[in-house]
Enzyme design. Sequence first.
Site, PDB file in Angstrom:
ATOM      1  N   ASP A 199       0.770  -1.239   0.000  1.00 25.14           N
ATOM      2  CA  ASP A 199       0.000   0.000   0.000  1.00 25.14           C
ATOM      3  C   ASP A 199       0.802   1.291   0.000  1.00 25.14           C
ATOM      4  OD1 ASP A 199      -1.519  -2.182   0.617  1.00 25.14           O
ATOM      5  OD2 ASP A 199      -2.568  -1.265   2.286  1.00 25.14           O
ATOM      6  N   GLU A 232       3.625  -8.701  11.801  1.00 28.14           N
ATOM      7  CA  GLU A 232       3.139  -8.367  10.455  1.00 28.14           C
ATOM      8  C   GLU A 232       4.336  -8.087   9.530  1.00 28.14           C
ATOM      9  OE1 GLU A 232       0.591  -4.969  10.645  1.00 28.14           O
ATOM     10  OE2 GLU A 232      -0.112  -5.167   8.571  1.00 28.14           O
TER      11      GLU A 232
HETATM   12  C1  9WN Z   1      -5.673  -2.207   3.362  1.00 25.58           C
HETATM   13  C2  9WN Z   1      -4.417  -7.164   5.443  1.00 25.58           C
HETATM   14  C3  9WN Z   1      -3.886  -6.078   4.520  1.00 25.58           C
HETATM   15  C4  9WN Z   1      -2.874  -6.644   3.496  1.00 25.58           C
HETATM   16  C5  9WN Z   1      -2.169  -5.539   2.730  1.00 25.58           C
HETATM   17  C6  9WN Z   1      -1.572  -4.564   3.733  1.00 25.58           C
HETATM   18  C7  9WN Z   1      -2.668  -4.012   4.651  1.00 25.58           C
HETATM   19  C8  9WN Z   1      -4.809  -2.736   4.497  1.00 25.58           C
HETATM   20  C9  9WN Z   1      -4.579  -1.619   5.491  1.00 25.58           C
HETATM   21  O1  9WN Z   1      -3.282  -5.083   5.334  1.00 25.58           O
HETATM   22  O2  9WN Z   1      -3.593  -3.262   3.899  1.00 25.58           O
HETATM   23  O3  9WN Z   1      -6.014  -3.257   2.517  1.00 25.58           O
HETATM   24  O4  9WN Z   1      -5.551  -1.256   6.179  1.00 25.58           O
HETATM   25  O5  9WN Z   1      -3.480  -1.083   5.563  1.00 25.58           O
HETATM   26  O6  9WN Z   1      -0.891  -3.543   3.091  1.00 25.58           O
HETATM   27  O7  9WN Z   1      -1.174  -6.083   1.899  1.00 25.58           O
HETATM   28  O8  9WN Z   1      -3.535  -7.466   2.588  1.00 25.58           O
HETATM   29  O9  9WN Z   1      -3.358  -7.863   5.999  1.00 25.58           O
END
Ligand code: 9WN
Length: 445
Positions: A185, A414
């Site tokens: 992201d 994470e």
């Molecule tokens: C938005 C769930 C997700 C991962 C993504 C990571 C993060 C979310 C956030 O968490 O994204 O989708 O709220 O930041 O970047 O890769 O799938 O683990």
Amino acid sequence: MTAQEELSTRHKVDVDALRRGATEVLLRNWTGRSTVPSRALYPHQWSWDSAFIALGVRHISPLRAQYELESLLGAQWADGRIPHIAFNPDVPHGAYFPGPDFWQSSLRSSAAPATPETSGIIQPPVHALATWHTHLADPVESTRRHFLPRIYPRLVAWHHYLEKRRDLGGRGLAAIVHPWESGMDNSPSWDAPLQWIDPWPRNGFRRRDLTHAAAADRPTDTDYGRYLRLAADYRDQNYDDGRNQNGFAVEDPCFNALLIASDHALGQIADILRRDSTPHKTRAAARTTALVDSLYHSEAGMFGCRDLLHDSPLSLGSVAGLIPLIVPDLPGTIVAQLLATIVGERFRLGEVQLTPSFDLTSSSYETGRYWRGPSWFNVAWLLYQGLVQHSAPELAAVLRQDLLATALATNFAEYLDPYTGEGHGARNFSWTAATALDLLAQETQ
Ligand code: 9WN
């Protein structure tokens, strides 16, 4: 001494503790239908998370891995897209932001399912790959449940969506229309295209992520405001890709490499089901050519993203540019250059922990902030597969040992600081546990 005993001696990984800990995480994060990435931070079902989770859970319960993928595909839209979040109706709307009230999927698009509510954007297509490996974990039970015959048409529809609705550059690659669609992201790759986006005013939203994770580990408020603006604009076009009025349109090498790997998996599934696998193999070959021709930078020894709106390459340095190692038929010269890059000063495999998400020598590198430098476990898993596939077993073994050791040491964080190995973000994170379980089961030759 077995390979596992040797591993635990050399790297002081307590294999039993790792297996027990990873299994507990995946049990705790199981909701009865699917697995949340993290109980507190991400309390719903995420698309590419579930694919990685299935890859690990198949070693505990192949059946549950099947349920994981079936549950996700239950949220698939009629146009074929697999949404990046399937919202759990039992979780209060305010538990995650942006939640169902923001995305308004069923209100905005007749293609969205009535239930569950979902987001309208997507994530990288790892699903066919995960489905194939889930089948292989217990082919008898899979066959008894008609797992592949039920899932295959859905996966075909998903790839069809990416081909027909997302080839925004017309070059045979799928484009993403939001940074979150990359799964990485907050990568510095997005800094240039995001500079044109007006952030939502800070008083217009309340971030939930900062309740569960340190602000220094997360995107800034300005970047968050830009994510929301882009998502709201797409929503306000009723998630209609035909309108083509996105403020962000990028070809990403990781996304497309995973699409190619999944094309190959679809070919294998088609063979088992005695369907025609030729179209999948033909698409994989055509996409591999397009990926190499459009996104490879030989002077940098890595792939890069391309901004379609400004018709320009984006700054190089994201680990996304190494993920094409997962593509089977990459030209040998490119494989050799990628291997040199992964051990060189920018990524330093074997010297730092796992593989940093961004070039260590770049001024954009940040050691703890979300996708701007820290190492991620799913990325390491993907690179491990690529290294094994392209005959780099020593490097693969290093990455595997790093992953197993740091997953346990960080309590399944994470992500982590590549220099110190210190965990960041959530703990008891599902794909960290799942990728560790899967690599525990995969012996490096
Ligand atoms: C938005 C769930 C997700 C991962 C993504 C990571 C993060 C979310 C956030 O968490 O994204 O989708 O709220 O930041 O970047 O890769 O799938 O683990």
